[in-house]
Design an enzyme around this catalytic site. Structure first.
Site, PDB file in Angstrom:
ATOM      1  CG  HIS A  41      -5.197  -1.164  -1.887  1.00 12.01           C
ATOM      2  ND1 HIS A  41      -4.889  -2.307  -1.178  1.00 12.01           N
ATOM      3  CD2 HIS A  41      -4.625  -0.129  -1.215  1.00 12.01           C
ATOM      4  CE1 HIS A  41      -4.180  -1.969  -0.109  1.00 12.01           C
ATOM      5  NE2 HIS A  41      -3.993  -0.671  -0.118  1.00 12.01           N
TER       6      HIS A  41
ATOM      7  CB  SER B 127      -0.971  -0.047   1.185  1.00 15.18           C
ATOM      8  OG  SER B 127      -1.971   0.931   1.050  1.00 15.18           O
TER       9      SER B 127
END
Length: 246
Positions: free
Chosen positions: A164, A129
């Protein structure tokens, strides 16, 4: 003449904080040739969240490595000790959270310069992330609330990164629009479950723990369109338990 070490970094679409099988964590450690690599977790993007640190330690203490944690919100190391600590690591693993805050705090403490030095010396840099976003020149982020672009990374990887890509609403469309409109450079979109290894700026391995998960190369196309190309990923398999002798 001495041969320069390879400069390597990995983008992770998961790991100890989200996955039960540990396949991506094992893959990270497999990239290091020393028997018990030193692995430093940097949880800056989450504000050094204690629960996140505990997850890391629970995942890595049983493995054949020497885990450590770099705290910056309650910093305990002076500049010399900080440099010695970071440059002694074989792997630096950066956790998720807020990419913009992460970069600002690193720059305040000089960690950005030390990570660049570690990278040049051959330390494997990786993260999930925000910990994937930070290595590129730019990234797709929710650091400011709505999904947007951040043209402010460390620049160790050319172009942009989007994490993501398959799991958060709006990610795919927003990143594609930013690349198509050239607000973000061409880059790499990472679905959850994927790992991508770059050596001296080139993609040298792409893996997944989920059969359907993909890594994508996303580039501007013609007439304001976008060109998205899936990259083949090698499926990671869990180690089979040894069969006891009959």
């Amino acid at each position: 003449m001495a041969v320069a070490p390879e400069r390597r970094l990995a983008l992770l679409g998961g790991g100890f904080s989200t996955d039960d099988d540990g396949l991506l964590d094992d893959w990270v450690l497999d990239q290091v040739s020393v028997p018990r690599p030193r692995v430093c977790f940097i949880p800056t993007a989450s504000g050094d969240a204690p629960g996140y640190v505990e997850q890391f330690l629970q995942a890595y203490q049983p493995r054949s490595c020497v885990p450590g944690v770099l705290y910056l919100f309650r910093r305990e190391l002076d500049d010399d000790a900080l440099r010695t600590f970071l440059l002694s690591q074989d792997v630096v693993y950066v956790g998720g959270g807020n990419t913009a805050n992460l970069l600002a705090i690193w720059r305040t403490h000089g960690v950005d310069r030390l990570l660049r030095e570690a990278f040049e010396r051959g330390t494997l840099l990786c993260g999930v992330s925000a910990g994937a976003n930070c290595w590129a020149e730019a990234s797709h982020t929710d650091s400011f609330g709505p999904l947007t672009h951040l043209a402010d990374g460390l620049g160790l990887l050319t172009g942009s990164v989007c994490p993501h890509y398959d799991s958060e609403p709006g990610r795919r469309a927003s990143y594609q629009a930013a690349v198509a409109n050239r607000v973000l450079q061409a880059g790499w979109a990472v679905e959850d479950g994927v790992g991508a290894l770059f050596t001296d700026g080139r993609l040298t391995d792409s893996v997944t723990r989920i059969p359907q998960a993909r890594l994508y190369r996303v580039q501007p196309g013609r007439a304001g369109a976008v060109d998205e190309q899936a990259v083949p990923c090698r499926l990671l398999a869990a180690a089979r338990p040894s069969t006891p002798p009959a």
